[in-house]
Design a protein around this motif. Structure first.
Motif, PDB file in Angstrom:
ATOM      1  N   HIS A 105       0.839  -1.193   0.000  1.00 33.43           N
ATOM      2  CA  HIS A 105       0.000   0.000   0.000  1.00 33.43           C
ATOM      3  C   HIS A 105       0.881   1.252   0.000  1.00 33.43           C
ATOM      4  CE1 HIS A 105      -3.719   2.205   1.869  1.00 33.43           C
ATOM      5  NE2 HIS A 105      -3.395   2.648   0.661  1.00 33.43           N
ATOM      6  N   ASP A 106       1.624   1.436  -1.092  1.00 27.04           N
ATOM      7  CA  ASP A 106       2.464   2.612  -1.270  1.00 27.04           C
ATOM      8  C   ASP A 106       2.747   2.775  -2.759  1.00 27.04           C
ATOM      9  OD1 ASP A 106       4.354   0.637  -1.883  1.00 27.04           O
ATOM     10  OD2 ASP A 106       5.364   0.795   0.051  1.00 27.04           O
ATOM     11  N   GLU A 107       3.571   3.770  -3.120  1.00 24.91           N
ATOM     12  CA  GLU A 107       3.849   4.021  -4.540  1.00 24.91           C
ATOM     13  C   GLU A 107       4.553   2.841  -5.199  1.00 24.91           C
ATOM     14  OE1 GLU A 107       5.834   7.621  -5.437  1.00 24.91           O
ATOM     15  OE2 GLU A 107       4.228   8.917  -4.705  1.00 24.91           O
ATOM     16  N   GLN A 108       5.443   2.172  -4.460  1.00 23.31           N
ATOM     17  CA  GLN A 108       6.136   1.024  -5.024  1.00 23.31           C
ATOM     18  C   GLN A 108       5.151  -0.086  -5.364  1.00 23.31           C
ATOM     19  OE1 GLN A 108       9.348   0.948  -5.790  1.00 23.31           O
ATOM     20  NE2 GLN A 108       9.592   3.040  -5.072  1.00 23.31           N
ATOM     21  N   SER A 195      -4.959   6.664  -1.147  1.00 24.33           N
ATOM     22  CA  SER A 195      -5.871   5.659  -1.696  1.00 24.33           C
ATOM     23  C   SER A 195      -5.945   5.644  -3.220  1.00 24.33           C
ATOM     24  CB  SER A 195      -7.290   5.879  -1.145  1.00 24.33           C
ATOM     25  OG  SER A 195      -7.739   7.192  -1.443  1.00 24.33           O
ATOM     26  N   ASN A 196      -5.178   6.502  -3.907  1.00 24.18           N
ATOM     27  CA  ASN A 196      -5.219   6.547  -5.367  1.00 24.18           C
ATOM     28  C   ASN A 196      -3.823   6.757  -5.943  1.00 24.18           C
ATOM     29  OD1 ASN A 196      -8.325   6.804  -6.166  1.00 24.18           O
ATOM     30  ND2 ASN A 196      -7.980   8.086  -4.357  1.00 24.18           N
ATOM     31  N   ALA A 197      -3.625   6.275  -7.157  1.00 24.64           N
ATOM     32  CA  ALA A 197      -2.346   6.463  -7.838  1.00 24.64           C
ATOM     33  C   ALA A 197      -2.560   6.393  -9.341  1.00 24.64           C
ATOM     34  CB  ALA A 197      -1.329   5.400  -7.404  1.00 24.64           C
ATOM     35  N   THR A 198      -1.819   7.223 -10.062  1.00 26.76           N
ATOM     36  CA  THR A 198      -1.803   7.150 -11.518  1.00 26.76           C
ATOM     37  C   THR A 198      -0.410   6.704 -11.923  1.00 26.76           C
ATOM     38  OG1 THR A 198      -3.436   8.922 -11.749  1.00 26.76           O
ATOM     39  CG2 THR A 198      -2.092   8.409 -13.678  1.00 26.76           C
ATOM     40  N   VAL A 199      -0.341   5.605 -12.657  1.00 27.70           N
ATOM     41  CA  VAL A 199       0.949   5.006 -13.009  1.00 27.70           C
ATOM     42  C   VAL A 199       1.048   4.829 -14.519  1.00 27.70           C
ATOM     43  CG1 VAL A 199       2.519   3.062 -12.649  1.00 27.70           C
ATOM     44  CG2 VAL A 199       0.942   3.744 -10.822  1.00 27.70           C
ATOM     45  N   GLU A 200       2.175   5.243 -15.088  1.00 27.80           N
ATOM     46  CA  GLU A 200       2.460   5.011 -16.495  1.00 27.80           C
ATOM     47  C   GLU A 200       3.418   3.827 -16.603  1.00 27.80           C
ATOM     48  OE1 GLU A 200       3.918   8.544 -18.339  1.00 27.80           O
ATOM     49  OE2 GLU A 200       2.072   9.683 -17.972  1.00 27.80           O
ATOM     50  N   THR A 226      -1.331   3.993 -19.346  1.00 32.12           N
ATOM     51  CA  THR A 226      -1.602   4.795 -18.157  1.00 32.12           C
ATOM     52  C   THR A 226      -2.767   4.179 -17.403  1.00 32.12           C
ATOM     53  OG1 THR A 226      -0.819   6.835 -19.199  1.00 32.12           O
ATOM     54  CG2 THR A 226      -2.234   7.063 -17.265  1.00 32.12           C
ATOM     55  N   MET A 227      -2.529   3.872 -16.133  1.00 29.85           N
ATOM     56  CA  MET A 227      -3.578   3.285 -15.294  1.00 29.85           C
ATOM     57  C   MET A 227      -3.852   4.178 -14.102  1.00 29.85           C
ATOM     58  SD  MET A 227      -2.574  -0.728 -15.067  1.00 29.85           S
ATOM     59  CE  MET A 227      -1.946  -1.602 -16.519  1.00 29.85           C
TER      60      MET A 227
END
Length: 276
Positions: A105-108, A195-200, A226-227
């Motif tokens: 539950h983090d950016e990684q 609780s949210n993240a945008t990842v390419e 992009t998700m």
């Protein structure tokens, strides 16, 4: 972004490559797998244990760096022969997953989830409705599963199957090997919160039909997915998904493999168990 936006790039969902053993969340058992060890002689066992002990000692020595009281007073810029910190040459310097139950539950963890989901969405299984529905159920946020299923059912039409070399019903013609795999090259977080993240996810993909006289030979493509993810059910889940071309490198000088070589490679080389 709406689901309709995702649908405009619907060809990218299933036309960009595959790894056969991508870990998806919520599956029972040891998703990392493991081979059984054969019986060996006592001498072989002693040798293996000895090698492991030496490796552990070497790792401990290499990681000693900043803990040495004789070197802590030196700055990284002035210390002669300074060793890089452990993990500084790794992709991120941190392990993205702390357990086999789900993504951290983090950016990684968000980047790791996005990389693995890109592999799943680009797999050959997406051309089979039952398998596609199972993938979507596992990786899409619950409130969006039905909409994703409906949109992709409209995208994976008999005409689309024919365009990639398959039979109208999605089956592979006799004598051919269907290839659809995605390989993540790198990931980047552009937005994140608790609780949210945008990842390419920058990817390379393989798509086509390997076999003699194939009119849809296996080709390579480069694209970025992009998700938008949200933390739901103790794991990262996809809210929206879109795709664009590139960045694409200059093609190399390698000779294109024959249809038989490509089919053999696909059959013999399994995908990675874990994408990132």
């Amino acid at each position: 972004m709406t689901l309709g936006d995702d649908h405009e790039t619907s060809g990218g969902y299933g036309g960009t490559g595959h790894t056969r053993t991508t870990r998806l969340p919520d599956r029972a058992g040891d998703v990392y797998g493991g081979a059984r060890r054969g019986r060996g002689s006592s001498r072989s066992l002693v040798t293996v244990v000895g090698v492991i002990v030496l490796l552990i000692a070497a790792i401990a020595f290499a990681n000693r760096g900043g803990d040495d009281p004789d070197t802590t007073s030196s700055s990284p810029d002035t210390a002669a022969g300074a060793q890089p910190k452990a993990g500084s040459t790794a992709a991120s310097g941190e392990k993205p997953v702390q357990s086999k139950a789900g993504f951290a539950h983090d950016e990684q963890g968000a980047q790791s989830a996005a990389a693995n989901y890109a592999v799943a969405l680009g797999s050959a299984d997406m051309f089979d409705k039952a398998k596609r529905d199972a993938i979507l159920q596992a990786i899409i946020t619950p409130s969006r599963v039905s909409a994703f299923k409906a949109a992709l059912n409209k995208a994976y039409t008999p005409e689309f199957n024919k365009n990639v070399g398959l039979s109208p019903n999605g089956s592979t013609p006799s004598g051919y090997t269907f290839v659809s795999r995605t390989s993540p090259i790198g990931t980047k977080v552009t937005e994140s919160s608790a609780s949210n993240a945008t990842v390419e996810v920058w990817c390379s993909g393989l798509l086509g039909l390997a076999g003699e006289n194939s009119t849809n030979p296996v080709t390579n493509s480069w694209f970025t997915i992009t998700m938008k993810l949200e933390w739901a059910g103790n794991d990262w889940k996809i809210v929206t998904h879109s795709q664009k071309d590139g960045p694409s490198p200059v093609p190399g000088d390698e000779r294109a493999s024959s249809a038989d070589e490509m089919a053999k490679a696909v059959q013999e080389y399994g995908g990675f168990t874990y994408a990132r």
